[in-house]
Write an enzyme that holds these catalytic residues in place. Structure first.
Site, PDB file in Angstrom:
ATOM      1  N   GLU A 119      51.874  42.281  53.190  1.00 24.88           N
ATOM      2  CA  GLU A 119      51.338  41.740  53.357  1.00 24.88           C
ATOM      3  C   GLU A 119      49.950  42.750  53.639  1.00 24.88           C
ATOM      4  OE1 GLU A 119      50.593  38.313  54.764  1.00 24.88           O
ATOM      5  OE2 GLU A 119      52.723  36.954  53.777  1.00 24.88           O
ATOM      6  N   LYS A 121      47.244  43.308  56.012  1.00 18.76           N
ATOM      7  CA  LYS A 121      46.127  43.187  57.187  1.00 18.76           C
ATOM      8  C   LYS A 121      44.722  42.632  57.278  1.00 18.76           C
ATOM      9  CE  LYS A 121      46.305  42.213  62.514  1.00 18.76           C
ATOM     10  NZ  LYS A 121      45.311  41.991  62.522  1.00 18.76           N
ATOM     11  N   ASP A 123      40.930  41.836  58.469  1.00 17.21           N
ATOM     12  CA  ASP A 123      40.405  42.706  59.246  1.00 17.21           C
ATOM     13  C   ASP A 123      38.972  40.896  59.300  1.00 17.21           C
ATOM     14  OD1 ASP A 123      39.608  42.836  61.810  1.00 17.21           O
ATOM     15  OD2 ASP A 123      38.909  44.863  61.312  1.00 17.21           O
ATOM     16  N   TYR A 239      41.738  34.247  51.616  1.00 14.14           N
ATOM     17  CA  TYR A 239      42.788  34.434  51.312  1.00 14.14           C
ATOM     18  C   TYR A 239      43.582  34.023  52.452  1.00 14.14           C
ATOM     19  CZ  TYR A 239      40.472  38.485  49.785  1.00 14.14           C
ATOM     20  OH  TYR A 239      40.167  39.513  48.565  1.00 14.14           O
ATOM     21  N   LYS A 329      49.316  48.774  62.717  1.00 14.90           N
ATOM     22  CA  LYS A 329      47.910  48.918  63.213  1.00 14.90           C
ATOM     23  C   LYS A 329      47.477  50.460  62.261  1.00 14.90           C
ATOM     24  CE  LYS A 329      45.135  45.864  64.801  1.00 14.90           C
ATOM     25  NZ  LYS A 329      44.968  45.774  65.873  1.00 14.90           N
ATOM     26  N   CYS A 424       5.111  59.631  70.693  1.00 13.67           N
ATOM     27  CA  CYS A 424       6.008  59.743  69.735  1.00 13.67           C
ATOM     28  C   CYS A 424       6.966  61.403  70.329  1.00 13.67           C
ATOM     29  CB  CYS A 424       5.872  60.404  68.089  1.00 13.67           C
ATOM     30  SG  CYS A 424       6.049  61.330  66.985  1.00 13.67           S
ATOM     31  N   CYS A 427       4.952  64.254  68.061  1.00 21.44           N
ATOM     32  CA  CYS A 427       2.797  64.251  67.524  1.00 21.44           C
ATOM     33  C   CYS A 427       2.621  64.221  69.382  1.00 21.44           C
ATOM     34  CB  CYS A 427       2.529  63.606  66.584  1.00 21.44           C
ATOM     35  SG  CYS A 427       2.076  62.025  66.358  1.00 21.44           S
ATOM     36  N   CYS A 442       5.875  56.072  65.294  1.00 23.15           N
ATOM     37  CA  CYS A 442       4.684  56.748  65.124  1.00 23.15           C
ATOM     38  C   CYS A 442       3.262  56.698  64.189  1.00 23.15           C
ATOM     39  CB  CYS A 442       5.177  57.814  64.848  1.00 23.15           C
ATOM     40  SG  CYS A 442       3.468  59.207  65.327  1.00 23.15           S
ATOM     41  N   CYS A 447       1.296  63.762  61.951  1.00 27.68           N
ATOM     42  CA  CYS A 447       2.674  63.441  62.310  1.00 27.68           C
ATOM     43  C   CYS A 447       3.469  64.417  62.084  1.00 27.68           C
ATOM     44  CB  CYS A 447       3.628  62.731  63.558  1.00 27.68           C
ATOM     45  SG  CYS A 447       4.856  62.756  63.641  1.00 27.68           S
TER      46      CYS A 447
HETATM   47  S1  IVH Z   1      50.650  35.932  60.326  1.00 22.28           S
HETATM   48  C1  IVH Z   1      51.790  33.928  62.955  1.00 22.28           C
HETATM   49  N1  IVH Z   1      48.983  37.359  57.707  1.00 22.28           N
HETATM   50  O1  IVH Z   1      45.988  39.222  61.982  1.00 22.28           O
HETATM   51  C2  IVH Z   1      50.902  34.333  62.124  1.00 22.28           C
HETATM   52  N2  IVH Z   1      47.888  37.507  59.782  1.00 22.28           N
HETATM   53  O2  IVH Z   1      46.669  40.191  64.779  1.00 22.28           O
HETATM   54  C3  IVH Z   1      49.645  34.920  62.965  1.00 22.28           C
HETATM   55  N3  IVH Z   1      45.591  38.627  59.473  1.00 22.28           N
HETATM   56  O3  IVH Z   1      45.332  36.031  63.080  1.00 22.28           O
HETATM   57  C4  IVH Z   1      49.319  35.037  60.756  1.00 22.28           C
HETATM   58  N4  IVH Z   1      46.274  39.117  57.953  1.00 22.28           N
HETATM   59  O4  IVH Z   1      43.391  36.461  61.296  1.00 22.28           O
HETATM   60  C5  IVH Z   1      49.289  37.018  59.209  1.00 22.28           C
HETATM   61  N5  IVH Z   1      48.580  38.508  56.040  1.00 22.28           N
HETATM   62  C6  IVH Z   1      48.185  38.108  57.512  1.00 22.28           C
HETATM   63  C7  IVH Z   1      47.189  39.018  57.494  1.00 22.28           C
HETATM   64  C8  IVH Z   1      46.980  38.440  59.411  1.00 22.28           C
HETATM   65  C9  IVH Z   1      44.951  39.224  58.386  1.00 22.28           C
HETATM   66  C10 IVH Z   1      44.596  38.545  60.996  1.00 22.28           C
HETATM   67  C11 IVH Z   1      44.869  37.024  61.301  1.00 22.28           C
HETATM   68  C12 IVH Z   1      46.107  37.264  63.184  1.00 22.28           C
HETATM   69  C13 IVH Z   1      45.997  38.450  63.026  1.00 22.28           C
HETATM   70  C14 IVH Z   1      47.164  38.830  64.374  1.00 22.28           C
END
Ligand code: IVH
Length: 706
Positions: A119, A121, A123, A239, A329, A424, A427, A442, A447
């Site tokens: 999946e 990740k 942010d 999501y 990551k 400034c 000038c 300014c 200027c």
């Molecule tokens: S699983 C116990 N799935 O990443 C499992 N987390 O670094 C924890 N996150 O706290 C969550 N996308 O906020 C999972 N597809 C995904 C995710 C995801 C983003 C975030 C989530 C978690 C953090 C961990």
């Protein structure tokens, strides 16, 4: 005006129908990104439902689509404990890390099936949504809780409800199809899209507030905002990735979980795949990195989760994270470096921007040696001193951001605090900070820095597109006093350009002066300046550097007014007319009016015109349905404001006037219409109500009067 009250059972039935329709359209729009009806048609359904519910408040239920933004701002959030701890994830930073983890998983699985759900990740911030039984066998959203410390979070239900992709209720049939009870929990990620983030920062800038640092922080702040109306306007998204029943993961496995969440109507990230070898895992990571920039929301890696529930059970968790999942990551796009100094730049509006001069650091493929510090508040917020170590990030875009001051035994604090200059830097005239604004400016009209930046802005590709107008040329033009405003560019000729010089250094000899531009470069620059005369009104408007008038606004204004004279007239006589342009509010119209109020600016427009710069645009094509007809509006209309009605009439080619005369074709009258209505009757002019006006706009004809 009172509407006939429909008989009671009818209302209840209509309310049900409307809710089902609205829920369907919300899902099509917010989850599937495939709307079937226009926004206006959706609003009409919503308005009908609101009206019926207002008439029959006893029929309002908390899961009605009208109840997404309900209630008053909260005083604070209640704490709520999680049904099962919300754990974190262990991280992998390289292919080796991943291979190690995969080996461990297979060992511990001891023969049980090992395949992974890959999946993205996202942010954002994780949250838990609790659904509970509703009277009709459905499940209804009962609580939305932030992760908090993993054991206890904050109850932000009223905010979660405003997220359009979160279902407020789930029908009994859907639950039955999946053999799901009416009580369960969904966990997932709350995110702010890059578009919503940008919109938020534009708003913050207009309000004189410092920008939010990144979408994740903005989402976090939003989720903790006490007023749900504000939260609703920020457009968060959710999501889903976990489904829990009785405080335990759904036993069908991760792939089936995501499919089930999808079927229940949640937003589930479509970029997901079952993988079973390291090669497949790496391919998924590469694929994710390649689409990263186009997703529209930020991701910082990929998550792999063991698919089989039985295997997950066998692997179990440490106190911090499950052993059956890992976060890969993406290579860090941040670096830590030292602030060598802070310089202050003057922009074309006179705004002073502090810039951190950095010990060069290599981040994500480029060397970063400067980063904007935005304004004095931003520096104060960071607590930044010269000599400090800071973390610099490069997000999806190229401009590096200062994230935080890094302070530990390897990174001692700087000694020198920074004080914003009182004059400034270019000038040396005094700088001012308007009350309520974050920026120092300014305000010296002459200027040289402002003129330099205005010239550079004028030449930019998105503005007048004069490619040869770079820094060296502009600097020389200013030093030799060949231009005092952008209009002077159009007076340049070959012999004037021949006077521009550059200094060439030579080994063991004194530096020598040479022509800055050769014959070809001079001809090219003059050609581009000439060509820019046809850039059109929108680009000229941008080039003038009116505050808040960027590309899109300039285009909308140009499309509406068609030429500079018409715009200037409106700005001088009736600035409220500017607000008829889509997306133009009092702030922008005020800035345009202020621009044209300055004699120097009017003179600039005049000299550009004299120089032969075209100031027209193709006007927005208008419908001609009401061509030749004049309307007078009076009284309060039931749904349209006066301004909306006028705009609609004018967009259809009609004219509006302030008083009734023999030339008036129609008077549109609402409640409390006054003398204009009497005058219309006197002159036997046809009077329309709002519905008739709308019919006329739609069909070009008015239905027969009953
Ligand atoms: S699983 C116990 N799935 O990443 C499992 N987390 O670094 C924890 N996150 O706290 C969550 N996308 O906020 C999972 N597809 C995904 C995710 C995801 C983003 C975030 C989530 C978690 C953090 C961990």
């Amino acid at each position: 005006m009172s509407q006939p009250a429909p008989s009671a059972p009818n209302v209840a039935q209509r309310i049900q129908e409307l809710r089902a329709e609205l829920v369907r359209h919300e899902h099509l729009y917010y989850v599937l990104d495939a709307p079937e009806i226009s926004d206006a048609a959706y609003d009409a359904l919503m308005n009908e439902l609101k009206r019926l519910e207002a008439a029959r408040p006893e029929l309002v239920t908390p899961d009605s689509p009208t109840q997404r933004v309900g209630g008053k701002p909260a005083e604070g959030f209640r704490k709520a404990s999680h049904s099962r701890p919300m754990l974190s994830l262990d991280n992998a930073y390289s292919a080796e890390d991943l291979a190690d983890w995969d080996r461990r998983v297979r060992e511990l699985a001891a023969g049980l099936p090992v395949a992974y759900m890959a999946e993205l990740k996202m942010d954002g911030l994780s949250a838990a949504l609790r659904y509970e039984p509703a009277p009709n066998g459905a499940a209804r959203l009962a609580a939305g809780i932030t992760r908090g410390d993993g054991q206890t979070g904050e109850d932000v239900t009223s905010n979660i409800r405003t997220i359009r992709s979160v279902p407020l209720s789930i029908r009994r049939e859907l639950l039955q199809k999946l053999s799901l009870p009416e009580a369960f929990e969904v966990r997932g990620e709350t995110v702010m899209s890059e578009a919503a983030f940008q919109r938020l920062n534009e708003e913050r800038e207009q309000q004189g507030l410092p920008p939010a640092v990144n979408p994740r922080n903005a989402a976090a702040g939003t989720l903790r905002t006490l007023d749900p109306c504000i939260v609703a306007s920020r457009r968060l998204d959710f999501y889903a990735y976990f489904l829990l029943v009785d405080g335990d993961y759904w036993p069908q496995g991760q792939r089936a979980t995501l499919d089930a969440l999808d079927a229940l109507g949640f937003h589930v990230n479509p970029h997901r795949q079952l993988v079973s070898t390291l090669d497949e895992m790496t391919a998924f990571i590469e694929q994710a990195e390649s689409i990263r920039a186009e997703l529209g929301y930020e991701i910082d890696g990929v998550v792999f989760k063991v698919d089989s529930y039985a295997t997950q059970q066998r692997l179990g968790s440490t106190g911090r994270a499950p052993r059956w999942a890992i976060a890969y990551k993406f290579t860090a796009r941040s670096g830590v470096t030292r602030v060598l100094g802070i310089t202050v730049q003057v922009g074309r509006t006179g705004k002073l921007t502090p810039v951190a001069e950095l010990d060069p650091v290599f981040i994500g493929g480029t060397t970063v040696s400067r980063a904007t510090l935005h304004n004095a508040d931003f520096i104060a917020g960071l607590g930044l001193r010269i000599g400090d170590w800071i973390k610099v990030e490069r997000g999806g875009d190229v401009i590096p951001k200062v994230v935080e001051v890094v302070h530990d035994s390897d990174h001692p604090r700087g000694k020198l605090s920074f004080s914003f200059p009182l004059v400034c830097p270019e000038c040396k005239s005094a700088v001012v900070r308007v009350q309520g604004e974050v920026d120092w400016r300014c305000v010296n009209a002459d200027c040289p820095a402002k003129l330099r930046e205005s010239l550079l802005h004028f030449g930019r590709r998105e503005v007048m597109n004069i490619e040869g107008l770079g820094e060296a040329v502009v600097q020389q033009l200013l030093e030799r006093q060949l231009v005092k405003s952008v209009a002077d560019l159009y007076r340049l000729n070959d012999s004037l350009l021949l006077t521009l010089e550059k200094e060439v250094t030579r080994p063991n000899k004194a530096p020598k002066k040479e022509h800055l531009l050769g014959p070809k470069a001079r001809a090219a620059l003059l050609g581009e300046i000439e060509e820019s005369k046809h850039a059109g009104l929108a680009r000229v408007l941008m080039g003038l550097g009116i505050r808040y008038v960027g590309e899109r606004t300039a285009e909308l204004i140009a499309g509406e007014f068609g030429d500079m004279d018409a715009l200037q007239r409106a700005a001088e006589i009736a600035p409220e007319k500017l607000e008829r342009v889509e997306e133009v509010g009092p702030q922008i119209s005020g800035a345009i009016a202020e621009f044209f109020a300055q004699p120097a600016n009017r003179a600039l427009v005049h000299s550009l015109k004299d120089a032969g710069v075209g100031m027209t645009a193709e006007k927005k094509r208008r419908s001609e349905k009401l061509a030749g007809l004049t309307f007078v509006l009076t009284g309060t209309l039931p749904t349209l404001t006066r301004d909306e009605a006028e705009r609609m009439i004018e967009a259809a080619g009609g004219k509006t006037a302030g008083s009734v005369s023999k030339k008036t074709n129609y008077v549109v009258a609402g409640e409390e219409a006054g003398s204009k209505l009497n005058k219309a009757r006197e002159l036997k002019i046809r009077v329309l109500n709002e519905a008739e006006l709308l019919a006329l706009l739609e069909n070009g004809a008015i239905p027969d009067q009953a």
